[in-house]
Write an enzyme that holds these catalytic residues in place. Structure first.
Site, PDB file in Angstrom:
ATOM      1  N   GLU A   1      65.804  53.405 -49.191  1.00  0.00           N
ATOM      2  CA  GLU A   1      66.913  52.920 -50.010  1.00  0.00           C
ATOM      3  C   GLU A   1      66.424  51.958 -51.098  1.00  0.00           C
ATOM      4  OE1 GLU A   1      70.201  53.497 -46.495  1.00  0.00           O
ATOM      5  OE2 GLU A   1      69.880  51.470 -47.208  1.00  0.00           O
TER       6      GLU A   1
ATOM      7  N   CYS B   1      65.883  46.161 -56.148  1.00  0.00           N
ATOM      8  CA  CYS B   1      65.263  45.819 -54.869  1.00  0.00           C
ATOM      9  C   CYS B   1      64.592  47.089 -54.341  1.00  0.00           C
ATOM     10  CB  CYS B   1      66.351  45.302 -53.931  1.00  0.00           C
ATOM     11  SG  CYS B   1      65.725  44.881 -52.311  1.00  0.00           S
TER      12      CYS B   1
ATOM     13  N   CYS C   1      59.800  49.969 -40.936  1.00  0.00           N
ATOM     14  CA  CYS C   1      58.950  48.775 -40.960  1.00  0.00           C
ATOM     15  C   CYS C   1      58.268  48.636 -39.611  1.00  0.00           C
ATOM     16  CB  CYS C   1      59.794  47.531 -41.250  1.00  0.00           C
ATOM     17  SG  CYS C   1      58.775  46.054 -41.521  1.00  0.00           S
TER      18      CYS C   1
ATOM     19  N   CYS D   1      60.972  41.846 -36.913  1.00  0.00           N
ATOM     20  CA  CYS D   1      61.779  40.644 -37.120  1.00  0.00           C
ATOM     21  C   CYS D   1      63.144  40.891 -36.468  1.00  0.00           C
ATOM     22  CB  CYS D   1      61.904  40.334 -38.606  1.00  0.00           C
ATOM     23  SG  CYS D   1      60.294  40.124 -39.394  1.00  0.00           S
TER      24      CYS D   1
ATOM     25  N   CYS E   1      66.596  41.662 -38.556  1.00  0.00           N
ATOM     26  CA  CYS E   1      66.551  42.619 -39.671  1.00  0.00           C
ATOM     27  C   CYS E   1      66.806  44.028 -39.173  1.00  0.00           C
ATOM     28  CB  CYS E   1      65.181  42.547 -40.349  1.00  0.00           C
ATOM     29  SG  CYS E   1      65.017  43.739 -41.694  1.00  0.00           S
TER      30      CYS E   1
ATOM     31  N   GLY F   1      60.557  47.649 -45.457  1.00  0.00           N
ATOM     32  CA  GLY F   1      59.111  47.602 -45.246  1.00  0.00           C
ATOM     33  C   GLY F   1      58.473  46.259 -45.550  1.00  0.00           C
TER      34      GLY F   1
ATOM     35  N   SER G   1      59.004  34.942 -46.429  1.00  0.00           N
ATOM     36  CA  SER G   1      60.126  34.903 -45.487  1.00  0.00           C
ATOM     37  C   SER G   1      59.783  33.928 -44.374  1.00  0.00           C
ATOM     38  CB  SER G   1      60.356  36.304 -44.915  1.00  0.00           C
ATOM     39  OG  SER G   1      60.809  37.148 -45.930  1.00  0.00           O
ATOM     40  N   LEU G   2      60.272  32.711 -44.510  1.00  0.00           N
ATOM     41  CA  LEU G   2      59.862  31.638 -43.591  1.00  0.00           C
ATOM     42  C   LEU G   2      60.744  31.608 -42.332  1.00  0.00           C
ATOM     43  CD1 LEU G   2      57.852  29.301 -43.352  1.00  0.00           C
ATOM     44  CD2 LEU G   2      59.534  27.832 -44.454  1.00  0.00           C
TER      45      LEU G   2
ATOM     46  N   CYS H   1      70.759  42.191 -48.012  1.00  0.00           N
ATOM     47  CA  CYS H   1      69.450  41.932 -47.383  1.00  0.00           C
ATOM     48  C   CYS H   1      69.489  42.289 -45.908  1.00  0.00           C
ATOM     49  CB  CYS H   1      69.108  40.448 -47.435  1.00  0.00           C
ATOM     50  SG  CYS H   1      68.927  39.825 -49.063  1.00  0.00           S
TER      51      CYS H   1
HETATM   52  N1  SAH Z   1      59.189  42.505 -45.267  1.00  0.00           N
HETATM   53  C1  SAH Z   1      59.387  41.667 -46.382  1.00  0.00           C
HETATM   54  C2  SAH Z   1      60.420  42.157 -47.394  1.00  0.00           C
HETATM   55  C3  SAH Z   1      61.718  42.737 -46.883  1.00  0.00           C
HETATM   56  S1  SAH Z   1      63.132  41.833 -46.473  1.00  0.00           S
HETATM   57  C4  SAH Z   1      59.698  40.274 -45.939  1.00  0.00           C
HETATM   58  O1  SAH Z   1      59.816  40.043 -44.743  1.00  0.00           O
HETATM   59  O2  SAH Z   1      59.764  39.375 -46.763  1.00  0.00           O
HETATM   60  C5  SAH Z   1      63.710  40.830 -47.732  1.00  0.00           C
HETATM   61  C6  SAH Z   1      64.352  39.550 -47.182  1.00  0.00           C
HETATM   62  O3  SAH Z   1      65.584  39.798 -46.447  1.00  0.00           O
HETATM   63  C7  SAH Z   1      63.430  38.845 -46.203  1.00  0.00           C
HETATM   64  O4  SAH Z   1      63.417  37.478 -46.460  1.00  0.00           O
HETATM   65  C8  SAH Z   1      64.092  39.143 -44.881  1.00  0.00           C
HETATM   66  O5  SAH Z   1      63.681  38.226 -43.910  1.00  0.00           O
HETATM   67  C9  SAH Z   1      65.557  39.077 -45.248  1.00  0.00           C
HETATM   68  N2  SAH Z   1      66.438  39.680 -44.235  1.00  0.00           N
HETATM   69  C10 SAH Z   1      66.130  40.635 -43.331  1.00  0.00           C
HETATM   70  N3  SAH Z   1      67.200  40.913 -42.564  1.00  0.00           N
HETATM   71  C11 SAH Z   1      68.205  40.126 -42.978  1.00  0.00           C
HETATM   72  C12 SAH Z   1      69.579  39.990 -42.576  1.00  0.00           C
HETATM   73  N4  SAH Z   1      70.103  40.727 -41.611  1.00  0.00           N
HETATM   74  N5  SAH Z   1      70.320  39.095 -43.240  1.00  0.00           N
HETATM   75  C13 SAH Z   1      69.798  38.376 -44.267  1.00  0.00           C
HETATM   76  N6  SAH Z   1      68.526  38.465 -44.682  1.00  0.00           N
HETATM   77  C14 SAH Z   1      67.730  39.334 -44.043  1.00  0.00           C
END
Ligand code: SAH
Length: 370
Positions: A101, A114, A121, A125, A128, A170, A224-225, A344
């Site tokens: 997507e 985006c 992936c 996490c 996500c 990813g 992504s902290l 996101c």
């Molecule tokens: N893998 C990469 C890029 C993809 S996600 C990364 O981890 O940075 C892009 C952003 O969306 C990341 O900061 C991720 O942590 C956040 N994200 C993932 N799932 C989410 C959710 N359910 N709600 C809000 N943000 C989310």
């Protein structure tokens, strides 16, 4: 009746798989001059020409060689959705039948795309939804830059992709070479010509790849902290077990040294009762003391079977105020495209064979993280 065996089909070379350097090497290999690369890039990305016959500044024999042996192929749009707030989501079919997507977010004076980097992936996490899909494979360069190509084509004159964020499906740094080649094309004056400030890579913190990136490709970095203590981050972003906060922060400091006034953006998803206490906010100030940082708070976007809830508006506001008062520029990410699951962490595509997740983690040297 004896059937005549079909001649074996030779796979054509997809020219979208090369950045300028790769294309120049390809042409030199054919006995051509390296500047053919810039000519070809202009035809493809600036003129939108994909028929080799129309590329009139290439010699006739070269054109017919390209027509016979090469192609210019992008993933195909199979679903298009337009949200009530103007956000587009495209579901793209790849050549192996999987789907990824891509999301376009129009804003005043700019348009952000985006882009996905992998089918599914390999990281796990917990907040996500892409993670729940499992992992199939890395996208090719053509499938990454192809997302910009099809999006811009589809938008036509109505809107322009002015910014790209590698924040789709990813972990981009686990598909290093293809992502770097695609970002090179995004920034190449003969392709999309976006400035390095308008191309952002977001990572969960693959530290060795962050270091390599600092050496080869100067784009904006987002990390992504999501937690300020290793114990919690191990749980939310399991790659933290392999590359804990201390190492992650060191890599961020190195990246920030690339240029004066450069900052790293830290993404922080707001999870009710999990990482949103005021103690967490103070912890964030302490952790980022030595890194030129901006913070982007992301309200959690729920998805089916997720066990988290988003922090209250009040808490997000308090968090933001506390961080801003401590001198760290902090914004709250506007949730866009929610009614079409384009926000996101809501991108899922269609990942058919998920069995390769284990293999991929091994290849990435991250086998102990999931
Ligand atoms: N893998 C990469 C890029 C993809 S996600 C990364 O981890 O940075 C892009 C952003 O969306 C990341 O900061 C991720 O942590 C956040 N994200 C993932 N799932 C989410 C959710 N359910 N709600 C809000 N943000 C989310």
């Amino acid at each position: 009746m004896n059937s005549v065996p079909e001649p074996a089909k030779v796979k054509k070379i997809n020219l979208l798989d090369f950045d300028r350097k790769g294309l120049a090497a390809f042409f030199v290999g054919l006995g051509e001059k390296p500047f053919r690369a810039t000519q070809l890039l202009k035809w493809i990305y600036q003129e939108g020409v994909t028929d080799f016959d129309l590329m009139t500044n290439l010699s006739k024999p070269l054109r017919s060689y390209l027509a016979e042996n090469c192609c210019i192929e992008t993933p195909e749009i199979v679903v298009e959705q337009l949200a009530s707030d103007g956000v587009y989501k495209w579901v793209l079919q790849t050549h192996c039948g999987n789907r990824v997507e891509t999301v376009f977010i129009p804003e005043e004076g700019r348009g952000t795309l985006c882009v996905s980097s992998q089918i599914g992936c390999a990281l796990a996490c917990t907040f996500c939804s892409t993670a729940q899909q499992g992992f199939n494979r890395n996208l090719d360069t053509s499938e990454i830059i192809g997302q910009v190509y099809v999006a811009q084509n589809r938008l036509g004159k109505d809107a322009k992709v002015t910014n790209v964020v590698m924040m789709g499906m990813g972990e981009p740094l686990l598909n290093f070479d293809n992502v770097v080649a695609a970002m090179n094309l995004m920034m190449d004056d003969f392709a999309y010509g976006l400035s390095k400030r308008r191309v952002t890579i977001s990572t969960s913190g693959v530290v060795p790849a962050m270091r390599r990136l600092t050496e080869v490709c100067d784009v904006s970095l987002a990390v992504s902290l999501h937690a300020v203590r290793d114990e919690l981050r191990d749980e939310l972003v399991p790659i933290n077990k392999k590359y804990p906060l201390k190492e992650l922060m060191e890599a961020c400091r190195e990246n920030a040294k690339l240029a004066p006034r450069r900052t790293v953006t830290f993404e922080y998803v707001m999870l009710d009762g999990v990482n949103d206490s005021l103690e967490d906010a103070y912890g964030l100030v302490e952790l980022l003391k030595t890194v030129p940082a901006k913070i982007n708070l992301i309200p959690f976007n729920p998805f089916p079977n997720s066990s988290y809830r988003c922090s209250s508006k009040n808490r997000i506001h308090q968090f933001k105020t506390l961080l801003n008062d401590a001198g760290i520029v902090t914004t709250v990410r506007k949730t866009r495209g929610e009614d079409i699951d384009a926000a996101c962490g809501q991108l899922v595509g269609q990942v058919k064979d998920k069995s390769r997740r284990h293999l991929k983690l091994k290849l990435a040297g991250a086998e102990n993280v999931a």
